[in-house]
Design an enzyme around this catalytic site. Structure first.
Site, short mmCIF file in Angstrom:
data_model
loop_
_atom_site.label_atom_id
_atom_site.label_comp_id
_atom_site.label_asym_id
_atom_site.label_seq_id
_atom_site.Cartn_x
_atom_site.Cartn_y
_atom_site.Cartn_z
N ASP A 139 0.50 -1.19 0.59
CA ASP A 139 -0.63 -0.11 -0.05
C ASP A 139 0.79 1.31 -0.37
OD1 ASP A 139 -2.74 -1.42 0.41
OD2 ASP A 139 -3.64 -1.08 2.08
N ARG A 162 -1.09 -0.85 -8.96
CA ARG A 162 -2.40 -0.08 -8.00
C ARG A 162 -1.92 1.58 -8.64
NH1 ARG A 162 -3.38 -0.77 -2.53
NH2 ARG A 162 -4.18 -2.81 -2.88
C1 LIG Z 1 -8.20 -1.48 -3.77
C2 LIG Z 1 -8.13 0.10 -3.31
C3 LIG Z 1 -7.41 0.32 -2.67
C4 LIG Z 1 -6.88 1.24 -2.31
N1 LIG Z 1 -5.46 1.30 -2.03
C5 LIG Z 1 -5.26 2.59 -1.62
C6 LIG Z 1 -3.84 2.83 -1.35
O1 LIG Z 1 -2.94 2.16 -0.76
N2 LIG Z 1 -3.09 4.17 -0.91
C7 LIG Z 1 -4.03 5.05 -0.79
O2 LIG Z 1 -3.73 6.68 -0.52
N3 LIG Z 1 -5.55 5.23 -1.21
C8 LIG Z 1 -5.75 3.99 -1.97
N4 LIG Z 1 -6.94 3.53 -1.57
C9 LIG Z 1 -8.17 4.67 -1.90
C10 LIG Z 1 -8.18 5.87 -2.82
O3 LIG Z 1 -6.86 6.72 -3.27
C11 LIG Z 1 -9.99 6.70 -2.26
O4 LIG Z 1 -9.30 7.53 -1.60
C12 LIG Z 1 -10.76 5.58 -2.95
O5 LIG Z 1 -10.29 4.36 -3.41
C13 LIG Z 1 -11.88 6.60 -3.33
O6 LIG Z 1 -11.64 7.45 -4.50
P1 LIG Z 1 -12.40 6.98 -5.82
O7 LIG Z 1 -11.47 7.24 -6.64
O8 LIG Z 1 -13.32 6.04 -5.25
O9 LIG Z 1 -13.15 8.19 -6.37
P2 LIG Z 1 -14.38 9.30 -5.04
O10 LIG Z 1 -13.74 10.28 -6.32
O11 LIG Z 1 -13.43 10.00 -3.65
O12 LIG Z 1 -15.26 9.20 -5.11
C14 LIG Z 1 -16.43 8.97 -6.87
C15 LIG Z 1 -17.79 8.08 -6.70
O13 LIG Z 1 -17.32 6.47 -6.03
C16 LIG Z 1 -18.19 6.21 -4.95
N5 LIG Z 1 -17.25 6.40 -3.67
C17 LIG Z 1 -16.73 6.52 -3.38
N6 LIG Z 1 -15.82 6.29 -1.82
C18 LIG Z 1 -17.28 6.21 -1.32
C19 LIG Z 1 -17.93 4.96 -0.52
N7 LIG Z 1 -17.39 5.53 0.89
N8 LIG Z 1 -18.88 5.00 -0.03
C20 LIG Z 1 -19.92 5.03 -1.46
N9 LIG Z 1 -19.17 5.53 -2.65
C21 LIG Z 1 -18.08 6.07 -2.64
C22 LIG Z 1 -19.20 7.83 -5.45
O14 LIG Z 1 -20.36 7.88 -5.95
C23 LIG Z 1 -18.66 8.70 -5.65
O15 LIG Z 1 -18.56 9.64 -5.92
C24 LIG Z 1 -7.91 2.75 -2.15
C25 LIG Z 1 -8.98 2.39 -3.21
C26 LIG Z 1 -8.72 0.84 -3.60
C27 LIG Z 1 -10.81 1.27 -4.08
#
Ligand SMILES: Cc1cc2nc3c(=O)[nH]c(=O)nc-3n(C[C@H](O)[C@H](O)[C@H](O)COP(=O)(O)OP(=O)(O)OC[C@H]3O[C@@H](n4cnc5c(N)ncnc54)[C@H](O)[C@@H]3O)c2cc1C
Length: 308
Positions: free
Chosen positions: A134, A184
């Site tokens: 991560d 990722r």
């Molecule tokens: C598999 C995976 C691994 C990850 N690993 C890391 C890592 O190692 N380091 C790191 O900094 N971050 C990590 N993240 C978190 C990532 O950086 C984001 O903070 C998180 O995924 C939210 O971003 P988003 O791309 O979904 O878009 P966003 O702009 O946050 O959301 C876009 C849309 O997605 C939907 N959505 C998003 N969050 C939610 C919620 N909580 N509940 C319901 N709907 C929601 C909504 O429709 C929202 O409008 C990881 C995420 C995933 C999926």
């Protein structure tokens, strides 16, 4: 960054708030939405259910920012136990693990984190699965990429995470897009200063799409981690443009977030990996999930103030 998001992430570091949230009865219900449970058995149970639904999994034993060597050791053992349990359950070909270097000693000594992460990689190799490191806040990026390079010398399949909110990430994608590389791509979940990260959400999304193109044009195996309903079809279209077939890249989403979308993509033939956290140290993880979604936070705060 959205001011509410910054506020929640700042509050997450406050000890009084941590105590209130961690002990409030309502926390348990909210936690259960995003976290598989506290034990290895809970993690295996949820993994089994997801695999039976046609999904793949990456498991995260919760914990971060460890400044205690004994706790780092306990984390390594938890991963070893988990990997053995995945093998015993016949799930190791469908489930890998995600590791935060700060949970295995990065803040104490980078070499300690390297040795500990190496033990987890060796255990993963024994049971026939992989490890992804991560990515945490920007002060750890260089150290994490150094450890990644060392580990990949022995285990070339170790996966990296790059965050599109960082201004440096497009260049990191170019460096990590080579053959055999597993990367990722996510937006990034920490409160970062504007000198290193794009403050505007649209710029983060634009950076995400540029990085998608770099990774798909390369020879590695990209893993697109996002729930964003605008970005998923863009990834799909760009994959087609670059001649990428399903199976030469994957989608990743978090446990409990857009589960119907996870199943829809899997039904189209895509590899979809669900990130499943488990363990007692859920606080930091929960706070980052709440910060991403004001609606979840409002629900949580209302419940917290009415029941404590
Ligand atoms: C598999 C995976 C691994 C990850 N690993 C890391 C890592 O190692 N380091 C790191 O900094 N971050 C990590 N993240 C978190 C990532 O950086 C984001 O903070 C998180 O995924 C939210 O971003 P988003 O791309 O979904 O878009 P966003 O702009 O946050 O959301 C876009 C849309 O997605 C939907 N959505 C998003 N969050 C939610 C919620 N909580 N509940 C319901 N709907 C929601 C909504 O429709 C929202 O409008 C990881 C995420 C995933 C999926």
């Amino acid at each position: 960054m959205n001011p509410l998001r910054s506020l929640i992430l700042a509050a997450a570091g406050n000890d009084v708030i941590r105590r209130v949230v961690a002990t409030a009865p309502v926390s348990r219900d909210v936690v259960r939405r995003f976290v598989a449970g506290e034990t290895t058995a809970d993690a295996i149970g949820v993994t089994r259910r997801l695999v039976d639904a046609g999904l793949t999994v990456t498991l995260d034993y919760l914990g971060e920012d460890t400044t205690d060597e004994a706790l780092a050791e306990q984390t390594v053992r938890a991963y070893e136990e988990l990997l053995d349990a995945l093998e015993a359950a016949g799930l190791a070909s469908r489930a890998e693990v995600s590791v935060k270097l700060s949970a295995v000693g990065q803040l104490l000594d980078e070499n300690l984190a390297l040795r500990n992460a190496g033990r987890i990689c060796a255990a993963a190799e024994r049971v026939g699965t992989t490890v992804t490191l991560d990515m945490e806040d920007h002060t750890t990026t260089d150290s994490t990429l150094r450890v990644l390079a060392e580990l990949r010398g022995t285990w070339p399949w170790v996966g990296a995470v790059l965050q599109s909110y960082l201004r440096r990430t497009e260049e990191d994608c170019v460096r990590l897009a080579g053959a055999g590389s597993r990367v990722r791509l996510c937006k990034g979940a920490y409160a970062e200063p504007a000198e290193v990260a794009f403050p505007d959400a649209l710029d983060v999304d634009r950076s995400y799409v540029r990085c998608v193109n770099v990774l798909l044009a390369g020879d590695g195996y990209p893993m697109f981690a996002t729930h964003d309903p605008r970005l998923v079809p863009i990834v799909d279209a760009r994959a087609e443009f670059h001649g990428r077939k399903p199976g030469s890249f994957e989608y990743q989403m978090l446990y409990g977030i857009r589960p119907e979308e996870q199943r829809r993509l899997a039904a189209l033939g895509h590899t979809v990996r669900v990130y499943v956290p488990y363990g007692v140290q859920w606080y930091g993880y929960l706070m980052r999930r709440l910060a991403e979604r004001p609606a979840n936070t409002a629900f949580f705060l209302r419940a917290l103030t009415s029941r404590t």
